[in-house]
Design an enzyme around this catalytic site. Structure first.
Site, PDB file in Angstrom:
ATOM      1  N   CYS A  89      29.247  30.732   1.133  1.00  0.00           N
ATOM      2  CA  CYS A  89      28.974  32.134   1.454  1.00  0.00           C
ATOM      3  C   CYS A  89      27.604  32.542   0.923  1.00  0.00           C
ATOM      4  CB  CYS A  89      30.097  33.026   0.912  1.00  0.00           C
ATOM      5  SG  CYS A  89      30.158  34.648   1.696  1.00  0.00           S
ATOM      6  N   HIS A 197      35.362  30.297   2.677  1.00  0.00           N
ATOM      7  CA  HIS A 197      35.609  30.128   1.235  1.00  0.00           C
ATOM      8  C   HIS A 197      36.698  29.100   0.956  1.00  0.00           C
ATOM      9  CE1 HIS A 197      33.252  33.522  -0.387  1.00  0.00           C
ATOM     10  NE2 HIS A 197      33.501  34.098   0.781  1.00  0.00           N
ATOM     11  N   GLU A 199      37.435  27.879  -1.890  1.00  0.00           N
ATOM     12  CA  GLU A 199      38.064  28.165  -3.190  1.00  0.00           C
ATOM     13  C   GLU A 199      39.156  29.223  -3.067  1.00  0.00           C
ATOM     14  OE1 GLU A 199      35.279  29.392  -2.203  1.00  0.00           O
ATOM     15  OE2 GLU A 199      35.078  31.464  -2.908  1.00  0.00           O
TER      16      GLU A 199
END
Lengths: 231, 734
Positions: A89, A197, A199
């Site tokens: 990002c 993302h 994560e």
């Protein structure tokens, strides 16, 4: 594996990345630690992660100020030496601004911030970030960005495709990215930038664990004796 | 400057209030002091019209660590952790400048949370606008949503839920209520109580400018034609700076050198200093020459009343200032000692070497006038009796689609996809569900939260409407599997100087008090926003409740039906849906374009048993999906369950008219799909609530009827499209 998570002023996915690596990633030895943006060196990390967020408030242009942070010199050197660097990002935006990846990330096509889970297709497994995935595999990962529309000139895009450097593509392009690009590799295949993302998708409670494959790939790549670098 | 009657009036102080100031000071106030009093005694800061009634709210409970009176309420959540939460309005600024008004609303409530040592982990927003066929209302909505997104996304807090409703009465008075919640360890809470004579008072964060001067006073008056001139009163937010301030404050708190800390919100430097002093029973001396300033030539008056954002005031231990300064330097923020704690209980302000204000802290913070404003019967213009002829529906399927596609009931995806709701990786259930659920990684406990208000209900009966809002929030939480434990409220009303408006406020507060006591959700703080009137037109009385519940970390069942062949159960039963109570429904609003009668009838004891029942059903793992009934009644709730790919065939054996049965909004009801209806009926029997199998899921269509006649037959894809397309269609024509 030791992953250095860079903390810029305004990074806000740094804790999430740290948590995913330390708490969600299972199996072999792994450790994430924060690296303050003013550090001149990266100490003994095996990989670097530039997390999402709004470094320097995204003022001027996303990533445009962060690239001047002292730590970025160390990151560039680390990348030049073949070290693994993943930008997620805002991290992707910083890598592009820093010249470690080609192209640019423009405002989303409809000019609005978009937060949703999107489907992505894994386009190559020939990279240390995707080696544990299957080519053509569909991942479901969250995006959350206002400026994620990948843009590059036709020659660059052709080159990325010809060199198998488009790592991830959107299946339902949410932001107008050219050729549905969601994540790309550098020529050395040791630097990857992606808007979604991983994560945020490492825990069943979050509705998807499809991000783990990327972290596991990095883990395996850093632990294997021969770096997964070809070309 | 001499204090003239005109000057007093300009400061929105009455003659009596001015006399009270004179007697508290023992002299006439200076111009600067007059300004300080005017903001601290404004409705916004002093709650002078509502305070005596707010005392009726229950504030104690076994989970409550800190009730009203601090920057936010705090509850224990187990495992040595606490949650700080509160709701605040930014209605007036959002009308004048929607983007910055809403953005700084988010910023303000976030500071209220982290000033207590808690890291914000969730935001929700309750929004009300005028109808979207008016381009100005579209602009306001667009600006407000962008502003919330701008601030929350950059700050890095997920916006996990909320509500958005449209009525004519909000055209000139949009409501923007923002709720925030944060967590920290129990032994890491910070309070805003100055102490330690001689301790330094330190200013941290953004520099002071002229923005927002008299914002608190603006929020305490009705709007007139001139209000748009007040744009300079709206502050400008910088979420990046706030993010730095958060990290710096939390890091500085860990040094142990901080004694007290408070954010500079409404009335900025003035309120933060006198409130910290007043709470601690000490005085504070400030030297304005040391205040970091963004503009030159600011007067003491301007500096004291500035509402520049992203600033905090803290008291540190004497001799340990450097530890604090070091942290703020690291985050590239200003941190300057601007004063000292004294023993005389006074707020003393120096500027250019002279004392420009000297006021007892208590006079400002605690001696504000309290009004027992007269109240009559609550204002309402709607008829009580139903129209003599409520036309029979010509096409119930078409009615359902219209309702599902109405601005109030449609999917708010267009709004919440602009908010980052997954950052911090705690969001188990995000927007678009009955309640938001956010895990606390460190404890294995999750926090469920819900916002609810219903202006139509409250307009017809403020007391019952307020109780229904409490009940609905608690039902939302129970449907996620959580036990409601505490609440915050935002009371949005018109001009309290009108007895019939004051009556709405009093009735609503008493309703909240009764329901919150009954559902064991004490109020730990909140906000009152009065004077929501433009050119004499007031809003519906709109109390908004934010209720927080606790649950073991788990994934709640989804709203949507998951598979073909599951049994559909209506927990709570059909209830009674009569004509008198049908005028408050969305059906009456959208299809009949009328308003009459009373809000739905609430039986709190029954409601509470339904909550306990659904929690046990969820714990037993019997529910494949769960969704509570609210606006739009059973019909709309069923439609919402069918916005995945799975539909249902439903048979209702009702005594009431089909419209009443389908769209009556009787509370205390939850739809569950299950493989094992008998076990659910058993549980319901034990809780003494009705539990009816009303049908089964099937592919692709929603069909509803009684034994003989089909009422509704629609494709689930049409339901989904109607629900999802409404806002994009309305707003892209903006």
């Amino acid at each position: 594996m030791k992953v250095g998570v860079i903390v810029f002023p305004g990074s806000n996915c740094d804790h999430d990345a740290w948590y995913a690596i330390n708490e969600n990633l299972r199996g072999k030895q792994r450790k994430a630690e924060f690296i303050w943006h003013q550090s001149a060196n990266l100490s003994d990390v095996d990989a670097v992660l530039l997390p999402g967020g709004f470094s320097y408030g995204d003022y001027l242009r996303c990533g445009a100020i962060a690239r001047f942070s002292p730590v970025m010199n160390a990151v560039k050197k680390f990348a030049a030496d073949g070290g693994l660097v993943l930008g997620v990002c805002n991290g992707f935006q910083i890598l592009v601004e820093a010249g470690l990846l080609p192209g640019a990330l423009l405002r989303n096509q409809d000019l609005r911030f978009i937060c949703r889970h999107v489907r992505l297709r894994v386009e190559t497994t020939n990279s240390p970030f995707t080696s544990k995935l299957e080519k053509g595999q569909i991942l479901r990962l969250p995006i959350a960005h206002g400026e994620g529309r990948y843009f590059a000139d036709a020659r660059t895009l052709d080159e990325l495709e010809a060199e198998d450097r488009v790592a991830l593509r959107y299946i339902d392009n949410p932001n107008g990215s050219m050729r549905n690009v969601a994540g790309i590799l550098n020529r050395g295949r040791n630097v990857m930038g992606m808007m979604p993302h991983p994560e945020r998708a490492c825990d069943p409670l979050m509705g998807s664990v499809d991000g783990l494959g990327i972290l596991e790939s990095i883990l395996e790549s850093t632990l294997s004796a021969v770096p997964a670098l070809t070309q | 400057m001499t204090i003239t009657p005109e000057l007093i009036e300009q400061h929105q102080l009455t003659t009596d209030e001015f006399q009270k100031i004179v007697s508290l000071l023992g002299r006439e106030p200076s111009y600067t002091e007059l300004g300080v009093f005017s903001v601290m005694w404004s409705e916004h800061c002093s709650y002078k019209s509502s305070r005596i009634h707010l005392k009726k709210l229950p504030t104690q409970g076994k989970y409550v660590v800190q009730g009203p009176g601090e920057n936010a309420g705090i509850i224990g959540i187990g495992g040595g952790w606490v949650a700080a939460f509160k709701i605040e309005s930014h209605n007036h600024p959002s009308y004048i400048e929607p983007f910055q008004g809403a953005a700084t609303g988010v910023g303000g409530i976030l500071r209220d949370i982290f000033t207590m040592g808690a890291r914000p982990i969730a935001v929700m927003d309750s929004l009300r606008f005028g109808p979207l066929d008016n381009p100005r209302n579209r602009r306001i909505l667009d600006g407000v949503v962008s502003g919330i997104a701008h601030y929350g996304n950059c700050f890095g807090v997920p916006t996990v839920g909320g509500e958005c409703v449209f009525e004519d009465c909000y055209s000139g008075n949009p409501l923007v209520n923002v709720f925030a919640l944060g967590v920290c360890k129990e032994n890491e809470i910070f309070y805003a109580r100055a102490s330690g004579i001689g301790n330094p008072v330190i200013y941290v964060g953004a520099k002071t400018g002229r923005d927002g001067i008299h914002g608190a006073s603006m929020a305490s008056a009705e709007f007139t034609e001139e209000s748009k001139q007040k744009r300079p009163n709206v502050q400008v937010g910088d979420p990046f700076l706030e993010k730095l301030l958060l990290e710096a404050c939390i890091e500085a708190m860990k040094t142990g050198a901080i004694v007290a800390i408070q954010d500079m919100g409404a009335a900025g430097l003035t309120s933060s200093s006198c409130e910290m002093g007043s709470r601690g029973g000490v005085g504070i001396d400030l030297d304005l020459d040391r205040v970091p300033q963004r503009e030159s030539g600011m007067t003491a008056y301007e500096m004291l009343l500035s509402e520049s954002q992203e600033r905090m005031l803290l008291v540190a231990e004497k001799g340990r200032e450097d530890e604090v300064f070091q942290v703020f330097r690291k985050w590239a923020l200003d941190a300057v000692t601007i004063g000292v704690v004294t023993d005389d209980g006074k707020l003393r302000i120096r500027h250019h070497g002279a004392v420009v204000a000297e006021i007892p802290n208590k006079a400002l913070a605690d001696e504000a006038p309290r009004y027992h404003r007269p109240y009559s019967a609550p204002y309402r213009k709607a008829p009580m009796g139903p129209p003599t002829h409520i036309p029979a529906s010509k096409d119930l399927s078409a009615d359902l689609l219209r309702l599902v596609g109405s601005p109030d009931l449609c999917s708010k995806r267009w709004i919440w996809e602009q908010y980052d709701y997954t950052v911090r990786t705690n969001t188990i259930t995000g927007p678009g569900s009955d309640a938001a659920v956010v895990r606390v990684k460190e404890t294995g406990v999750s926090i469920a939260m819900s916002l609810d208000g219903n202006g139509r209900y409250c307009y017809l009966d403020p007391r019952e409407g307020a109780k229904l809002a409490v009940a609905e929030c608690c039902r939302n939480l129970a449907t996620a599997g959580a036990v409601p434990v505490a609440a915050t409220n935002n009371l949005n009303f018109g001009n309290p100087e009108r007895p019939e408006i004051m009556a709405q406020l009093v009735e609503a507060i008493e309703g909240i008090a009764e329901a919150c006591a009954y559902f064991e959700t004490p109020i730990t703080g909140g906000n009152v926003s009065l004077y929501n009137e433009t050119l004499g037109e007031g809003i519906y009385p709109t109390p908004v409740l934010g209720i927080v519940g606790l649950m073991k970390t788990a994934i709640p069942p989804p709203v949507q039906f998951l598979r073909v062949g599951a049994h559909v159960i209506l927990l709570g039963g059909l209830r009674e849906n009569h004509a008198l109570r049908f005028g408050s429904t969305e059906y009456a609003k959208v299809i009949l374009n009328q308003l009459w009668g009373l809000p739905p009838q609430l039986d709190m004891a029954y409601e509470k048993r339904v909550h306990a029942c659904i929690r046990e059903v969820l714990e037993s793992g019997l529910a494949e999906s769960a969704h509570d009934l609210s606006d739009g009644g059973l019909g709309v709730a069923l439609a919402e369950c069918c916005t995945g790919e799975i539909g249902a065939r439903i048979q209702l054996n009702a005594a009431d008219r089909a419209e009443f049965t389908l769209f009556g909004e009787a509370p205390s009801r939850i739809l569950v799909s299950t493989a094992d209806p008998d076990r659910i009926h058993e549980i319901a029997l034990r809780f003494d609530i009705e539990s009816v199998t009303i049908g089964a899921t099937m592919g692709g269509r929603l069909q509803i009827g009684d034994e003989t006649i089909p009422w509704i037959d629609v494709a689930t894809t049409d339901l989904k499209q109607m629900s999802e397309n409404t806002l994009p269609k309305l707003l892209h024509t903006a």
